[in-house]
Design a protein around this motif. Sequence first.
Motif, short mmCIF file in Angstrom:
data_model
loop_
_atom_site.label_atom_id
_atom_site.label_comp_id
_atom_site.label_asym_id
_atom_site.label_seq_id
_atom_site.Cartn_x
_atom_site.Cartn_y
_atom_site.Cartn_z
N MET A 62 0.83 -1.20 0.00
CA MET A 62 0.00 0.00 0.00
C MET A 62 0.87 1.25 0.00
O MET A 62 1.68 1.45 0.91
CB MET A 62 -0.93 0.03 1.22
N LEU A 63 0.68 2.06 -1.02
CA LEU A 63 1.27 3.39 -1.10
C LEU A 63 0.11 4.37 -1.03
O LEU A 63 -0.63 4.54 -2.00
CB LEU A 63 2.07 3.56 -2.39
N ALA A 64 -0.08 4.96 0.14
CA ALA A 64 -1.27 5.76 0.39
C ALA A 64 -0.92 7.19 0.76
O ALA A 64 0.20 7.49 1.17
CB ALA A 64 -2.07 5.12 1.53
N GLU A 65 -1.92 8.04 0.63
CA GLU A 65 -1.74 9.41 1.08
C GLU A 65 -1.52 9.40 2.59
O GLU A 65 -2.23 8.72 3.33
CB GLU A 65 -2.98 10.25 0.73
N ARG A 66 -0.52 10.15 3.02
CA ARG A 66 -0.15 10.17 4.43
C ARG A 66 -1.21 10.88 5.27
O ARG A 66 -1.67 11.96 4.93
CB ARG A 66 1.20 10.88 4.59
N SER A 67 -1.58 10.25 6.38
CA SER A 67 -2.44 10.87 7.38
C SER A 67 -2.04 10.31 8.75
O SER A 67 -1.50 9.20 8.84
CB SER A 67 -3.92 10.57 7.11
N ASP A 68 -2.31 11.07 9.77
CA ASP A 68 -1.99 10.59 11.12
C ASP A 68 -2.73 9.30 11.45
O ASP A 68 -2.17 8.39 12.06
CB ASP A 68 -2.32 11.67 12.17
N ALA A 69 -3.98 9.21 11.03
CA ALA A 69 -4.78 8.01 11.32
C ALA A 69 -4.18 6.77 10.66
O ALA A 69 -4.09 5.71 11.29
CB ALA A 69 -6.22 8.21 10.86
N GLN A 70 -3.76 6.90 9.41
CA GLN A 70 -3.18 5.75 8.72
C GLN A 70 -1.83 5.37 9.34
O GLN A 70 -1.52 4.19 9.48
CB GLN A 70 -3.05 6.01 7.22
N LYS A 71 -1.05 6.36 9.70
CA LYS A 71 0.25 6.07 10.30
C LYS A 71 0.10 5.40 11.67
O LYS A 71 0.99 4.66 12.09
CB LYS A 71 1.09 7.35 10.42
N LYS A 72 -1.02 5.63 12.35
CA LYS A 72 -1.27 4.92 13.61
C LYS A 72 -1.59 3.45 13.36
O LYS A 72 -1.28 2.60 14.19
CB LYS A 72 -2.41 5.58 14.38
N LEU A 73 -2.21 3.18 12.22
CA LEU A 73 -2.57 1.80 11.89
C LEU A 73 -1.37 1.01 11.36
O LEU A 73 -1.19 -0.15 11.71
CB LEU A 73 -3.69 1.77 10.84
N PHE A 74 -0.59 1.64 10.49
CA PHE A 74 0.52 0.96 9.82
C PHE A 74 1.76 1.84 9.82
O PHE A 74 1.72 2.97 9.33
CB PHE A 74 0.13 0.57 8.38
N LYS A 75 2.84 1.30 10.37
CA LYS A 75 4.09 2.06 10.50
C LYS A 75 4.68 2.39 9.14
O LYS A 75 4.85 1.50 8.30
CB LYS A 75 5.09 1.28 11.33
N GLU A 100 5.32 -1.13 7.50
CA GLU A 100 4.10 -1.90 7.21
C GLU A 100 3.30 -1.33 6.03
O GLU A 100 2.40 -1.99 5.52
CB GLU A 100 3.21 -1.92 8.45
N ALA A 101 3.62 -0.13 5.65
CA ALA A 101 2.98 0.54 4.51
C ALA A 101 3.89 1.72 4.15
O ALA A 101 4.82 2.04 4.89
CB ALA A 101 1.59 1.04 4.87
N GLU A 102 3.57 2.34 3.04
CA GLU A 102 4.34 3.53 2.66
C GLU A 102 3.35 4.63 2.30
O GLU A 102 2.22 4.35 1.88
CB GLU A 102 5.28 3.23 1.50
N TYR A 103 3.79 5.87 2.49
CA TYR A 103 2.90 7.01 2.34
C TYR A 103 3.54 8.11 1.50
O TYR A 103 4.74 8.12 1.27
CB TYR A 103 2.54 7.57 3.72
N PHE A 104 2.68 9.03 1.08
CA PHE A 104 3.14 10.19 0.32
C PHE A 104 2.21 11.36 0.57
O PHE A 104 1.05 11.19 0.95
CB PHE A 104 3.19 9.88 -1.19
N ILE A 105 2.75 12.55 0.34
CA ILE A 105 1.96 13.77 0.27
C ILE A 105 2.43 14.49 -0.97
O ILE A 105 3.63 14.78 -1.11
CB ILE A 105 2.13 14.67 1.50
N GLY A 106 1.54 14.75 -1.87
CA GLY A 106 1.87 15.50 -3.08
C GLY A 106 2.51 14.63 -4.15
O GLY A 106 2.99 13.52 -3.91
N ARG A 107 2.51 15.16 -5.35
CA ARG A 107 2.99 14.41 -6.50
C ARG A 107 4.49 14.15 -6.49
O ARG A 107 4.93 13.11 -6.96
CB ARG A 107 2.59 15.13 -7.79
N ASP A 108 5.26 15.08 -5.98
CA ASP A 108 6.71 14.86 -5.96
C ASP A 108 7.07 13.65 -5.12
O ASP A 108 7.87 12.81 -5.54
CB ASP A 108 7.45 16.10 -5.43
N GLU A 109 6.48 13.54 -3.94
CA GLU A 109 6.76 12.39 -3.09
C GLU A 109 6.14 11.12 -3.65
O GLU A 109 6.73 10.04 -3.56
CB GLU A 109 6.28 12.64 -1.66
N LEU A 110 4.96 11.23 -4.26
CA LEU A 110 4.34 10.08 -4.91
C LEU A 110 5.28 9.51 -5.97
O LEU A 110 5.54 8.30 -6.00
CB LEU A 110 3.00 10.48 -5.53
N LEU A 111 5.80 10.37 -6.81
CA LEU A 111 6.73 9.95 -7.86
C LEU A 111 7.98 9.31 -7.27
O LEU A 111 8.41 8.24 -7.72
CB LEU A 111 7.10 11.14 -8.74
#
Length: 175
Positions: A127-140, A144-155
Amino acid sequence: LYDLGARHVHYLSNAYCSKEHIPLEVSSTDYIKYKSDITFVGGYEKARAEDIYFLAKKGFSIRIWGNNWHKCNLKHKNIKYEYRAAYGLEYAKIISSSKIALGFLRKINRDEETTRTVELTAMKGFMLAERSDAQKKLFKEGIEAEYFIGRDELLKQVEYYLKNDKKRQKIALNG
C-alpha cells in the motif's frame, strides 16, 4: 453528533472481510489477466485522476478498477481503465497481481483512512497511500505501509519501490 442531539454515538473504524480480503497465490492465467505495476481500485475523483495521469506521463503503467471512471477525460497510453468495480476474490487477485496498490483519501469526505487502508494490507498488498496521522497509527511508515503527500513524493516513492522488490515485498508482508 452529540451537539446535534444524538444520544448514543460510537466510532466504528474501517474493517476488512477475512474470507475475501486475503493474500492469494494467483494462477498464471489470473496473473496475466490482472497484473500491473501500479493499481488503483476505487471510484473516480478528479484529484485521484490527476495524480494517476501525472504518473502515466512520467512513464508508469497504471491500471484502474472502479466506478465512474467514464467521467475522467484524462486519457493516456499508460493508463488502462477497467470501467468497473472489483469486489471479493477478484479484488484480492488484482492486489496479489500488482506491485503497488495506491490508496487515495476522498477529499470531499475528509477521509483520514478508508476501507482500502485495511483491505490492501489484509491482502498483503504493498500500500502506497496518502499520508495521514490516522493511517500512520494503523501501519508504521516504511515498515508496514508507505505514504506520500503530493505528486513529488508520490513519484519518488513509486520510482524507489518499483526498483526495490525485496523491500516492497517485505513491507507488504509486514502490513
